[in-house]
Every structure is written in C-alpha cells, then in structure tokens.
Enzyme design. Structure first.
Site, PDB file in Angstrom:
ATOM      1  N   ASN A 205      38.066  89.824  16.604  1.00 17.63           N
ATOM      2  CA  ASN A 205      36.750  89.197  16.455  1.00 17.63           C
ATOM      3  C   ASN A 205      36.851  87.728  16.837  1.00 17.63           C
ATOM      4  OD1 ASN A 205      37.274  87.575  13.947  1.00 17.63           O
ATOM      5  ND2 ASN A 205      37.710  89.641  13.162  1.00 17.63           N
ATOM      6  N   ASP A 275      37.293  95.471   9.309  1.00 14.34           N
ATOM      7  CA  ASP A 275      37.095  96.505   8.299  1.00 14.34           C
ATOM      8  C   ASP A 275      37.778  97.812   8.703  1.00 14.34           C
ATOM      9  OD1 ASP A 275      35.650  95.023   6.455  1.00 14.34           O
ATOM     10  OD2 ASP A 275      33.784  95.257   7.584  1.00 14.34           O
ATOM     11  N   LYS A 285      51.061 101.464  27.144  1.00 15.27           N
ATOM     12  CA  LYS A 285      49.695 101.151  27.587  1.00 15.27           C
ATOM     13  C   LYS A 285      48.977 102.464  27.933  1.00 15.27           C
ATOM     14  CE  LYS A 285      47.292  98.451  31.084  1.00 15.27           C
ATOM     15  NZ  LYS A 285      47.111  99.149  32.319  1.00 15.27           N
ATOM     16  N   PHE A 321      34.107  84.953   1.097  1.00 16.91           N
ATOM     17  CA  PHE A 321      33.105  84.518   2.062  1.00 16.91           C
ATOM     18  C   PHE A 321      32.206  85.700   2.394  1.00 16.91           C
ATOM     19  CE2 PHE A 321      33.706  80.344   4.211  1.00 16.91           C
ATOM     20  CZ  PHE A 321      34.636  79.837   3.328  1.00 16.91           C
ATOM     21  N   LYS A 335      27.859  91.266  -3.425  1.00 14.19           N
ATOM     22  CA  LYS A 335      29.289  91.252  -3.082  1.00 14.19           C
ATOM     23  C   LYS A 335      30.084  90.481  -4.146  1.00 14.19           C
ATOM     24  CE  LYS A 335      29.561  91.378   1.492  1.00 14.19           C
ATOM     25  NZ  LYS A 335      29.551  90.832   2.866  1.00 14.19           N
ATOM     26  N   LYS A 339      32.933  92.605  -6.165  1.00 11.86           N
ATOM     27  CA  LYS A 339      34.366  92.352  -5.925  1.00 11.86           C
ATOM     28  C   LYS A 339      34.999  91.465  -7.015  1.00 11.86           C
ATOM     29  CE  LYS A 339      33.987  93.004  -0.930  1.00 11.86           C
ATOM     30  NZ  LYS A 339      34.530  92.671   0.398  1.00 11.86           N
TER      31      LYS A 339
HETATM   32  N1  CTP Z   1      37.583  90.731   3.269  1.00 14.84           N
HETATM   33  C1  CTP Z   1      38.872  91.087   2.923  1.00 14.84           C
HETATM   34  N2  CTP Z   1      39.400  92.251   3.368  1.00 14.84           N
HETATM   35  C2  CTP Z   1      38.692  93.073   4.145  1.00 14.84           C
HETATM   36  C3  CTP Z   1      37.364  92.743   4.506  1.00 14.84           C
HETATM   37  C4  CTP Z   1      36.849  91.547   4.056  1.00 14.84           C
HETATM   38  O1  CTP Z   1      39.533  90.306   2.226  1.00 14.84           O
HETATM   39  N3  CTP Z   1      39.234  94.205   4.567  1.00 14.84           N
HETATM   40  C5  CTP Z   1      37.015  89.485   2.733  1.00 14.84           C
HETATM   41  C6  CTP Z   1      36.749  88.396   3.734  1.00 14.84           C
HETATM   42  O2  CTP Z   1      37.858  87.530   3.883  1.00 14.84           O
HETATM   43  C7  CTP Z   1      35.568  87.689   3.099  1.00 14.84           C
HETATM   44  C8  CTP Z   1      34.828  88.792   2.376  1.00 14.84           C
HETATM   45  O3  CTP Z   1      35.759  89.832   2.219  1.00 14.84           O
HETATM   46  O4  CTP Z   1      35.984  86.767   2.125  1.00 14.84           O
HETATM   47  C9  CTP Z   1      33.577  89.290   3.028  1.00 14.84           C
HETATM   48  O5  CTP Z   1      33.822  90.132   4.085  1.00 14.84           O
HETATM   49  P1  CTP Z   1      32.614  91.020   4.707  1.00 14.84           P
HETATM   50  O6  CTP Z   1      33.182  91.804   5.826  1.00 14.84           O
HETATM   51  O7  CTP Z   1      31.456  90.151   4.975  1.00 14.84           O
HETATM   52  O8  CTP Z   1      32.256  91.911   3.497  1.00 14.84           O
HETATM   53  P2  CTP Z   1      32.424  93.412   3.204  1.00 14.84           P
HETATM   54  O9  CTP Z   1      32.884  93.480   1.797  1.00 14.84           O
HETATM   55  O10 CTP Z   1      33.238  94.075   4.238  1.00 14.84           O
HETATM   56  O11 CTP Z   1      30.951  93.926   3.153  1.00 14.84           O
HETATM   57  P3  CTP Z   1      29.986  94.530   4.258  1.00 14.84           P
HETATM   58  O12 CTP Z   1      30.800  94.978   5.429  1.00 14.84           O
HETATM   59  O13 CTP Z   1      29.379  95.615   3.494  1.00 14.84           O
HETATM   60  O14 CTP Z   1      29.042  93.398   4.562  1.00 14.84           O
END
Ligand code: CTP
Length: 396
Positions: A205, A275, A285, A321, A335, A339
């Site tokens: 990303n 995620d 490859k 975040f 969230k 969490k």
């Molecule tokens: N985060 C994490 N580990 C993951 C995904 C996210 O520690 N596998 C943490 C990020 O560092 C950030 C927070 O979770 O602090 C928010 O991530 P985000 O992707 O916005 O939230 P999600 O919980 O994945 O929620 P959604 O995808 O439903 O928005």
C-alpha cells in the site's frame, strides 16, 4: 552540557564571542565551529580564547582517520547557529554539505539544532528563506529571532540577530525541558506491509511511514525508549533512543510487536497493515498462463492491534489509527471499543492534504472516555507531538 556554537558569515558574527562567553559562564562546555566566511568577521583566536577549546573550521585538518564532523556531532548535545545566514538555512534545507559547518549540520539530528537567523529584512522576507525555515521547523529545528531594529546595511526592519542574552536564555530553557517519559518504553508500528505473491511481487500500500516515524521521534524527544517496528520504508531514524526493527509482512510485524508489547508502557500502532495476504507464495517468478487471468486466493492476516488489546494489562496504554472514508467518527469509535483501545487517531480520507505520503496531517483523537481532540492541518511532526502529549498523559 556540551554545546557547539556554529558561526556563519554575517555581520552579527561579532556578537558570537559574547554568546560563547555567556554559555561558558552558565557552566556549559563550549566548542565553536565556523564557516570560512565567518572568519572574515570574527577571528579564530577570539573564538578559541572565549571557548577555551580548538575551533572547528577545516574539514581536512588532522589525520585522515579522524572524521571531526562526526566526532563533534557525537560530542555536542546541542548546536546553536548564531548568526544563521540565509545561506546556511538554505544549505541545511537542501542537505548541502560543502564546508565544515554545513557538513556538521548534515550529521546532527535536526532536533538538537537552534538557529538564530540574521540578515537584511528583504532577504528574511524572501519566499525561499521562509520556505527553507518552514522545512527546518518540520524537522524539529528550533529558531529564535530575528528581532526588529536597525540593520547593518543602514535600513531598519526584521533581521537583527536575537541578543546573545536571549539566545543563552533560550538554550537554558530548551536544555531544561522535562523528559516526562524518561524510563518508559513505548512501541510504535509504522509504514506499510508487503505480502509476497512470488519471489518478485507483493501486495502493498501507499503508506510512507512518515506519521509513525514522527511519533517515534516525538516519544524519544519526550524521553521514552522507543521500539519502532517498521514495514518497508526509505525513512531514516536519527534519535539514539529509537530501537528500530525492520519487517516486511504483517505476520513479521505481528511477531515483533507482540514480543515487544509486554515490556512497554504503551503502544501506538500507526502501520498500514495489509488485512489479507496471498494464501501461498511461489518461491519463483510466476509465469503468465497463456491469455488466462490470474486469481489470487487471499487469507486474513492477524490483527496486531486487536491482539495487543487482548494482551493489555492495567497501566498500559493502547492507541490505534483509523483511516476512514464514510461514517468516520462512528466507525472509529466502534473500532476503539471493539479492539479495547484507550485512544484512536482518526484520519479522514476526505482531507486531501492528510493521509498517505504527504508531509501534513489533520486528525481527530478519540479517547475511550469520550474526549475528543481535533487538530488543524499541521506537519506530521506537530501532529505527532500533540498525539504523544495527549496519550502519554493517560493515567488509569
Ligand atoms: N491494524 C493492525 N493489524 C492489522 C490491521 C490493522 O494492527 N492486521 C491496526 C492499524 O495499525 C491501525 C488500526 O489497526 O492502527 C486500524 O486499521 P484498519 O485497517 O483501519 O482497521 P480494521 O480493524 O482493519 O477495520 P476495517 O478494515 O473494518 O476498517
């Protein structure tokens, strides 16, 4: 304390020996560093006499194994540039190191630099000078002055170097700044994660890591020992209290973060963690398969933040975040509770100058007790300081 006074080639250089004298009188050990032009205004003998130390003004003096700009950087707890000409400000902002002082400046962490600019008022007002100073400030460089008054060129206006007494007072107050987080360890995650598809490709990303690195710096500046777990990022860390672990994937970040967290007072997780990851990773490859498409099967990564939420003990502070596009506050709040966080920092993707890659940010900090702090658009360094000030004040 050990202070380096850097002198550049402006008429206000004649006040530099007075500043050195005041700092010595206040009990500091002082060494002077001068540009070649500074020595047109003030002599080596004067500077060496008032500081009672040899002057650093030659990159190639001494034996070939001695890199004096590095040893001097390690020696000095603070570098005060007085006077700071438009030239040295521009050189620092551009990373130019073409004489002893600019070379020292490039080696020195910007947070340890105080500049006292002095120049003609039109030069001071020039957009290049103001832009360069704004850049330096976002890196943590402090400035004092310039003052209004009569200038050496015969005109009057803003451009006079702050008085040596005022600079010495500023040095004293900066050195006395409390380190409220001394003895505390904080964990920060930063940057993106890369999830391998094969030996040359990955899913990633656009996160640059700037916000997380700024948070690590702000925590270290406040006295904390920082465990920075960083995904792939070109950014550098300068502060000696930051211990950095580089990782690539979400699972590696998970391992590093969960190992570090129990010994920490708190954690701020700003990384943009993928995620999902490809279910399998080819060790070669992947070749195109005729004109067929390719379907990747993805599996979910562990949620580091949620895991730390379950590990959290009384007295620990957990900050996440949230990067949201719709129903921002509502999503961030849910969230926060889901969490088990103490704070969540909400970035809205609706703000074009905030978020991935850029140097500025605008956030809303939501606390579990319902308190909200919204920042205007600021540099990521300033946003980091506000976040750190808020979350480290947290008491059970
Ligand atoms: N985060 C994490 N580990 C993951 C995904 C996210 O520690 N596998 C943490 C990020 O560092 C950030 C927070 O979770 O602090 C928010 O991530 P985000 O992707 O916005 O939230 P999600 O919980 O994945 O929620 P959604 O995808 O439903 O928005």
């Amino acid at each position: 304390m050990r202070i380096i006074v850097g002198i550049t080639g402006g008429i206000a250089a004649y006040k530099a020996p007075e500043l050195v004298r005041l700092l010595v009188k206040a009990g500091h050990e002082v060494r002077c560093a001068a540009t070649p032009h500074a020595l047109e205004f003030v002599t080596r003998t004067t500077l060496e006499t008032v500081s009672a130390n040899p002057l650093y003004c030659d990159l190639f003096r001494g034996n070939a194994t001695e890199t004096e700009h590095i040893s001097l950087k390690d020696w000095g707890e603070m570098l005060v540039i007085a006077p700071a000409t438009a030239n040295i400000i521009g050189k620092m902002a551009s990373g130019i190191a073409d004489e002893p002082l600019s070379t020292l400046l490039l080696a020195m962490p910007p947070q340890r630099v105080l500049m006292a600019p002095a120049m003609n008022s039109q030069m001071w007002a020039h957009p290049a000078v103001q832009r360069n100073l704004a850049t330096l400030r976002t890196w943590g460089v402090r400035t004092i002055g310039p003052d209004d008054g009569d200038l050496a060129c015969g005109s009057s206006g803003t451009g006079r170097m702050a008085q040596p007494e005022a600079i010495a007072r500023q040095v004293a107050s900066l050195l006395q700044q409390p380190h409220p987080l001394q003895g505390e360890r904080w964990l920060v995650t930063a940057g993106p994660t890369y999830e391998r598809i094969d030996s040359v490709r990955f899913i990633g990303n656009y996160s640059s890591g700037k916000m997380g690195f700024a948070l690590a710096e702000a925590l270290a500046e406040a006295g904390a020992d920082v465990e920075l777990v960083a995904g792939p990022s070109a950014l550098r860390t300068a502060h000696p209290r930051i211990h950095r672990t580089d990782v690539e994937s979400a699972r590696q970040m998970y391992t590093a973060a969960t190992e570090a967290f129990p010994a920490c007072r708190g954690a701020i997780l700003s990384a943009a963690v993928a995620d999902y990851r490809p279910e399998t990773c080819a060790d070669h490859k992947l070749k195109k398969q005729g004109d067929q498409g390719l379907t990747l099967s993805l599996v979910q990564n562990p949620d580091i933040l949620a895991t730390l939420g379950t590990m959290k003990q009384a007295g620990q502070v957990l900050v996440g975040f949230a990067l949201e596009t719709d129903n921002e506050l509502q999503n961030a709040e849910s969230k926060l509770h889901r969490k088990n966080l103490d704070y969540i920092v909400m970035n809205s993707l609706r703000d074009t100058s905030a978020g991935f890659g850029v140097d500025t940010n605008k956030v809303t900090l939501l606390a579990a007790d319902g308190q909200r702090t919204a920042t205007p658009l600021l540099s990521k360094q300033e946003v980091a300081r506000i976040i750190v000030e808020t979350v480290t004040r947290h008491k059970e």
